[in-house]
Design an enzyme around this catalytic site. Structure first.
Site, mmCIF file in Angstrom:
data_model
loop_
_atom_site.group_PDB
_atom_site.id
_atom_site.type_symbol
_atom_site.label_atom_id
_atom_site.label_comp_id
_atom_site.label_asym_id
_atom_site.label_seq_id
_atom_site.Cartn_x
_atom_site.Cartn_y
_atom_site.Cartn_z
ATOM 1 N N PRO A 162 0.822 -1.217 0.000
ATOM 2 C CA PRO A 162 0.000 0.000 0.000
ATOM 3 C C PRO A 162 0.855 1.265 0.000
ATOM 4 O O PRO A 162 0.355 2.348 -0.303
ATOM 5 C CB PRO A 162 -0.826 -0.114 1.286
ATOM 6 C CG PRO A 162 -0.205 -1.195 2.099
ATOM 7 C CD PRO A 162 0.588 -2.058 1.177
ATOM 8 N N GLU A 214 3.492 -7.200 8.010
ATOM 9 C CA GLU A 214 3.839 -5.775 7.860
ATOM 10 C C GLU A 214 4.710 -5.515 6.634
ATOM 11 O O GLU A 214 5.108 -4.389 6.383
ATOM 12 C CB GLU A 214 4.541 -5.266 9.123
ATOM 13 C CG GLU A 214 3.683 -5.285 10.372
ATOM 14 C CD GLU A 214 2.389 -4.490 10.214
ATOM 15 O OE1 GLU A 214 2.473 -3.310 9.826
ATOM 16 O OE2 GLU A 214 1.317 -5.059 10.459
ATOM 17 N N ARG A 271 -4.445 -8.756 -20.208
ATOM 18 C CA ARG A 271 -5.424 -8.477 -21.259
ATOM 19 C C ARG A 271 -4.878 -7.512 -22.313
ATOM 20 O O ARG A 271 -5.484 -7.344 -23.368
ATOM 21 C CB ARG A 271 -6.740 -7.953 -20.666
ATOM 22 C CG ARG A 271 -6.639 -6.619 -20.012
ATOM 23 C CD ARG A 271 -7.935 -6.253 -19.311
ATOM 24 N NE ARG A 271 -8.990 -5.826 -20.216
ATOM 25 C CZ ARG A 271 -9.054 -4.604 -20.759
ATOM 26 N NH1 ARG A 271 -8.114 -3.714 -20.525
ATOM 27 N NH2 ARG A 271 -10.064 -4.284 -21.546
ATOM 28 N N ASP A 331 -11.147 1.444 -23.574
ATOM 29 C CA ASP A 331 -11.119 1.542 -22.110
ATOM 30 C C ASP A 331 -11.105 2.980 -21.626
ATOM 31 O O ASP A 331 -10.481 3.838 -22.214
ATOM 32 C CB ASP A 331 -9.865 0.875 -21.540
ATOM 33 C CG ASP A 331 -9.915 -0.625 -21.663
ATOM 34 O OD1 ASP A 331 -11.003 -1.147 -21.939
ATOM 35 O OD2 ASP A 331 -8.869 -1.256 -21.493
HETATM 36 N N1 ADE Z 1 -0.857 -5.029 -0.009
HETATM 37 C C1 ADE Z 1 -1.726 -4.624 0.944
HETATM 38 N N2 ADE Z 1 -2.482 -3.622 0.499
HETATM 39 C C2 ADE Z 1 -2.098 -3.377 -0.788
HETATM 40 C C3 ADE Z 1 -2.482 -2.449 -1.773
HETATM 41 N N3 ADE Z 1 -3.446 -1.549 -1.565
HETATM 42 N N4 ADE Z 1 -1.851 -2.483 -2.962
HETATM 43 C C4 ADE Z 1 -0.858 -3.357 -3.189
HETATM 44 N N5 ADE Z 1 -0.443 -4.262 -2.295
HETATM 45 C C5 ADE Z 1 -1.045 -4.275 -1.099
#
Ligand code: ADE
Length: 259
Positions: A86, A113, A155, A170
């Site tokens: 994230p 983590e 794709r 798209d």
């Molecule tokens: N791992 C945990 N959350 C994630 C996200 N939003 N994007 C990519 N990998 C992740």
């Protein structure tokens, strides 16, 4: 294209045997290899994580196990390495296009983590490594993010989509409709539970249909993703677009001062 995926949950990737991606694998367009990270752990418990230095909650994935796994998977080769997290750079259609042009991708799925940062430092000096996020929310691990990325990239490979035009149309593809969301679509019957298909789509008038679709795309984008439209290249807006956006009280830069 070759894809290697390293994860402690290889079962997550069963869907890559299905549909377009599954067919691409059968044809040999895609060579997907999923690896169990624990195969490179040496203790009886197959440990892949440990407590974080500096304290705090959760566990961090150990660098030694990842190092051995990646060394074995890549051999003397040099894939582009993607680490879903994230805290990575955003995964966009543009990045999907770029990655679709690579011959070999390696996905390293973290859990807990995350992976000890020295793994990214080590391979960052030998490979191209990108930490990538699929959105501003936190998943339990990188596996689902990799499924998302593999589908978006797969794709785009030549011959994977039956209809070549589908990818061109798209919402986020480069070209005329860039930065506009696609509008509603309809098929037969012309009336369903009292809901009618918009008349213009039955008219056979290609010009009017194209104009209607563009109006719908503009309306939908103003309603749900106005920030996308704010980024649009002002030169791609014609008089009709400007009149509609004016009606919708959406302000775009005037034609002559567009940068
Ligand atoms: N791992 C945990 N959350 C994630 C996200 N939003 N994007 C990519 N990998 C992740």
């Amino acid at each position: 294209m070759r894809l290697d995926i390293i994860s402690i949950f290889p079962e997550y990737f069963a869907p890559l045997g299905v549909s377009l991606i599954g067919k691409a694998r059968e044809r040999g367009t895609l060579d997907v290899r999923v690896h169990q990270l624990r195969d490179w752990a040496h203790d009886v418990h197959k440990t892949v994580d440990d407590t974080p230095y500096g304290g705090g909650p959760g566990m961090v994935m150990k660098p030694e196990v990842w190092g051995e796994a990646i060394d074995d998977v890549i051999g003397d080769g040099g894939p582009r390495m993607i680490v879903p997290t994230p805290s990575g750079r955003p995964f966009t259609q543009e990045l999907a296009q770029e990655l679709a042009g690579e011959e070999w991708l390696l996905f390293a799925c973290g859990r807990y983590e995350g992976i000890d940062s020295r793994v990214m430092a080590e391979y960052g000096s030998r490979l191209r490594v990108d930490e990538v996020s699929i959105g501003d929310y936190v998943l339990a691990g990188g596996e689902v993010a990799v499924l998302v990325m593999v589908e978006a990239i797969g794709r785009l490979l030549p011959g994977v989509l039956g209809n070549v035009r589908s990818a061109v149309d798209d919402s986020f593809a480069p070209g005329a409709m860039r930065n506009l969301l696609e509008g509603p679509v309809y098929t037969k019957p012309p009336v369903w539970r009292g809901h009618e298909v918009p008349e213009v789509l039955l008219s056979g008038h290609h010009g009017k249909v194209a104009r209607w679709r563009r109006d719908q795309a503009l309306r939908r984008t103003v309603a749900t993703r106005p920030e996308l439209l704010a980024e649009i290249d002002a030169e791609t807006l014609d008089k009709h677009d400007r009149r509609l956006l004016d009606e919708l009280a959406f302000r775009v830069p005037p034609e002559d001062v567009a940068n």
